[in-house]
Each structure stands twice: as C-alpha cells, then as structure tokens.
Scaffold this active site. Sequence first.
Site, PDB file in Angstrom:
ATOM      1  N   PHE A 157       0.773  -1.170  -0.016  1.00 30.57           N
ATOM      2  CA  PHE A 157       0.015  -0.115  -0.066  1.00 30.57           C
ATOM      3  C   PHE A 157       0.974   1.196  -0.024  1.00 30.57           C
ATOM      4  CE2 PHE A 157      -2.706   3.451   1.298  1.00 30.57           C
ATOM      5  CZ  PHE A 157      -4.000   3.188   1.054  1.00 30.57           C
ATOM      6  N   ASP A 242       9.296   2.931   1.796  1.00 30.73           N
ATOM      7  CA  ASP A 242       8.131   3.666   2.286  1.00 30.73           C
ATOM      8  C   ASP A 242       7.839   3.544   3.885  1.00 30.73           C
ATOM      9  OD1 ASP A 242       5.697   5.051   2.474  1.00 30.73           O
ATOM     10  OD2 ASP A 242       4.723   3.796   0.803  1.00 30.73           O
ATOM     11  N   LYS A 271       1.905  10.815   8.281  1.00 33.09           N
ATOM     12  CA  LYS A 271       1.266  10.274   9.318  1.00 33.09           C
ATOM     13  C   LYS A 271       1.846  10.973  10.576  1.00 33.09           C
ATOM     14  CE  LYS A 271      -0.498   5.881   7.443  1.00 33.09           C
ATOM     15  NZ  LYS A 271      -1.942   6.115   7.213  1.00 33.09           N
TER      16      LYS A 271
HETATM   17  C1  LIG Z   1       3.021   2.725   3.660  1.00 34.05           C
HETATM   18  C2  LIG Z   1       1.977   3.742   3.351  1.00 34.05           C
HETATM   19  N1  LIG Z   1       2.474   4.741   2.178  1.00 34.05           N
HETATM   20  C3  LIG Z   1       1.552   5.779   1.904  1.00 34.05           C
HETATM   21  C4  LIG Z   1       0.352   5.628   2.443  1.00 34.05           C
HETATM   22  C5  LIG Z   1      -0.490   6.967   1.787  1.00 34.05           C
HETATM   23  O1  LIG Z   1      -0.711   8.016   2.800  1.00 34.05           O
HETATM   24  P1  LIG Z   1      -1.645   9.176   2.858  1.00 34.05           P
HETATM   25  O2  LIG Z   1      -3.102   8.405   3.180  1.00 34.05           O
HETATM   26  O3  LIG Z   1      -1.228  10.214   3.710  1.00 34.05           O
HETATM   27  O4  LIG Z   1      -1.541   9.680   1.382  1.00 34.05           O
HETATM   28  C6  LIG Z   1       0.042   4.934   3.502  1.00 34.05           C
HETATM   29  C7  LIG Z   1      -1.311   5.254   3.979  1.00 34.05           C
HETATM   30  O5  LIG Z   1      -1.902   4.501   4.775  1.00 34.05           O
HETATM   31  C8  LIG Z   1       0.915   4.014   3.986  1.00 34.05           C
HETATM   32  O6  LIG Z   1       0.645   3.294   4.846  1.00 34.05           O
END
Ligand SMILES: Cc1ncc(COP(=O)(O)O)c(C=O)c1O
Length: 432
Positions: A157, A242, A271
């Site tokens: 994700f 990520d 986050k």
């Molecule tokens: C690992 C990871 N990358 C990217 C995102 C996307 O973040 P956002 O919802 O702030 O765009 C998330 C969201 O849960 C995530 O868990």
Amino acid sequence: MVLEVAELSRYTRLMDADALFADVVDKYTNHINPYLAKLMQFAGFGVEMRGEGCYVYDQDGKAYLDCLGGYGCFSLGHRHPKVVEAVKHQLDHMGLSGKAFFNKQGADLAAKIAEITPEGLEYVFFCNSGAEAVEGALKFAKKATGRTKLVSTDNSFHGKTLGALSVMGREKYRKPFEPLLPGVSFVPFGDSDAARKAITDETAAFIVEPIQGEGGIIVPPVGYLYDLRQACDKHGALLIADEVQTLLGRTGKWFGCNHDGVSPDLMTLAKALGGGIMPIGALVGTKTVWEKIYADSPLSHTSTFGGNPLACAAGLATIQVIEEEGLVERSRKMGLLMQAGLKQAADKHSDLIKEVRGRGLLIGVEFQMDEVGELVVAQMLKRGVCVAYTLNNPRILRFEPPLIITPSEIEIACLAFEESVAETAEILAMLV
Ligand SMILES: Cc1ncc(COP(=O)(O)O)c(C=O)c1O
C-alpha cells in the site's frame, strides 16, 4: 442524552446527541460517501467530538481507547500538549509559508530529520501526505537514474493518487484506473530471490514498506531489506523505503529499516510526523539524488503548502517529544506486552484466530475468515475500544495505539478483545 453546552456550541445549542449523529450521517450520506457512511454505521462508529491522550469521545460523551490511532497518525496520542503549544505559538507568527522567503521551521525540521534517519539521508522535500511523498519518490527515482522501470511488492500500500496507485500491490484498487504508470512489476513481499530476479539494469527503483501495514501487518524475514539493498546496488537501482506508517518508533526502532541496519536512497514519511495535529509528508534522500533532481532545475519538484511553518513546527515538537519521553523504546516494550496479551486471548480461540504478529506497536491479528474481523470491530467498539481492519486485507485486525499507551490500558484493550472474540464466536455458533 444532551451534550455539554460547550461541545454543542460547535454545532447548535438546540441539538441533542442523537439528532447531531443523525445530522452528520445524513450529510455524509448525501454529500460525502453514502456507501462508506453505511459501513461506518454498521460497525457502530459515532461522531468524534474530542480527542485527548489515548482516548476519543463521541457525541454521547462515551470514551473510546484509541487502538487504531488514525491509521498511525496518533503516535503521541490526541492533542499532545507540547505539539499543541508549538503550533499555537507558530500560529501567532506565521501560518503558511510565503515560499519566496527562507523558512526557519522547515530548515530546522529538515536538519532534525537528517539527524535521525539512517546514514546518507541528508535532504528533505516537504509535502502534505504519504501519497504525495511516494509520488515524489517515484519522480526522483526516474530522473536520478534516467530509467523508467519500477518494482514493487504484492499486497503493498503506497497511497491512492495515480503514481502511488501504480505501485500499489492490490489489483482491486488499481484495475478501475488503468492504464496507470507503465513499466511497473510486482514480486512477492519478503522474497529476496524474486526481488533479485526482478531488479535489472533497467530498474529505476524498488519500492517497499519495511513492514506491510495496510497489507495486513506483514513482517518480512530478517535481512530482507539488506538483500534488497544489495540487489539494488548491483544494478544501480534506487531503494525506496516507504516509511509512511513505520516511522518514528512505531515498530520499536526509529524507522522500520533500522531493524535491518539498511540505508535506502529515498525514504517517505507522513502520518505520525505531524504529531496528530498537522498534516505533513516528507521525502528524504541522498545528496547524490538531490543533485540529479535540483542541480539543473531548482524548482523541478515543488509544493505550495509543503514545508509550511505550522506543519514543520508540529513535526519538530513531535520528534522532540519522542526523544524526551523515550517513546521509541517504550513502543518496543509496550508492543511486547500487547502482543503477549493478544496472543493469550488468541490461544483460547484458535478456531477463529490464525496468528498475532507485528513489531513494536504495529500489531496485526489474523482471523481464519474475512467476516470475523468486521464483527470483532463492532464488538470492541461496544466495549469502548476502537480498532479497524487493514485496508488491503479485512481478515487482519490492526492494533496501532498511541506510543504513550500504558500497561493498564493495554490490559483493558486485550480484555475487550478477548470478550469480543468470545461474543463473536457465540454469534457465529448461532448462525450455523
Ligand atoms: C506505507 C504507506 N504509504 C503511503 C500511504 C498513503 O498515505 P496518505 O494516506 O497520507 O496519502 C499509506 C497510508 O496508509 C501507507 O500506509
């Protein structure tokens, strides 16, 4: 029940709690997302009125122990006083950045991030969300290497904007929006051999979560990131970690890639960086990458709101609180306690629960069937504990509480879990 006047005044002094709930659901249904509104109602979620520490209060004044933590935003709990104070102070001076001037808060936060991230990560691009940070990482990897191919992992994700979606390992979310970015391939998460085969001299980058969060809290084998680092180095590809969900102590170390002692070329943050107060995202990278992106074009990648003083003040205060309160180590210890408590409950219901796993306070409980997760969420809400299942996998219940959670609150959460699973088992038995 009638709401306190102070709380009610945010809406209307005449509305009672039930009317307020009905009004909000009605507006969600008619103006935001009727289908999501139905799901939230089914699980039993009310209207969030106030958050404080590890608790959220609904329209009835009922307190919920927040073990979902805003999908990882509330590492410091709700409205940590030091972050609130920093943002209020900043608001009295400058809110958003004028962009043409230098911005001290952005400069200080970038230096602090460079200090706490793995060696070699020295530069920061600020944005406003996780998906935006991922978008930046993909662009930077392409320009820095002059290549177009990307490798990602099944079940991953990375956000839902078009670029981020292109590297998301869940077809259900990708398919309706194809064609997406070309040249993306996927390999099983945690499989070093498959990664070695997929990374070639044409690969711009391999993007990976150190622990898959939304995919179901999946912890890869020890050394996986190290293997990826070696494979990328062999072919001149970049490694993108990520860390949007695994950052700032969530997994019991500052960053997920610290568990393997690996430095990626690019790291994405969001986050918890905003301390649960401000939205903020960041892309962190090496000098080599930054030279390739900005040397010939200093405005090559920009964001109007990115790096604004309010968000950066929140970020600085957040990191300071984590350091002062020893929250990285606390996450490790509380995580062990919580996993032990959940495992004890799970052992009594092995017919419904397959596994409890995770690192630090990023914990997943895998059920034997999809439907059980939804029922347990509703049962736990009834008992005043807020949890949810992971976005890519409804079979996994996530526990992602604030890192400030206490042992007695962990006990409350584990007891509520045990009772909820027991009641769910009874319901299921009646249906058979
Ligand atoms: C690992 C990871 N990358 C990217 C995102 C996307 O973040 P956002 O919802 O702030 O765009 C998330 C969201 O849960 C995530 O868990």
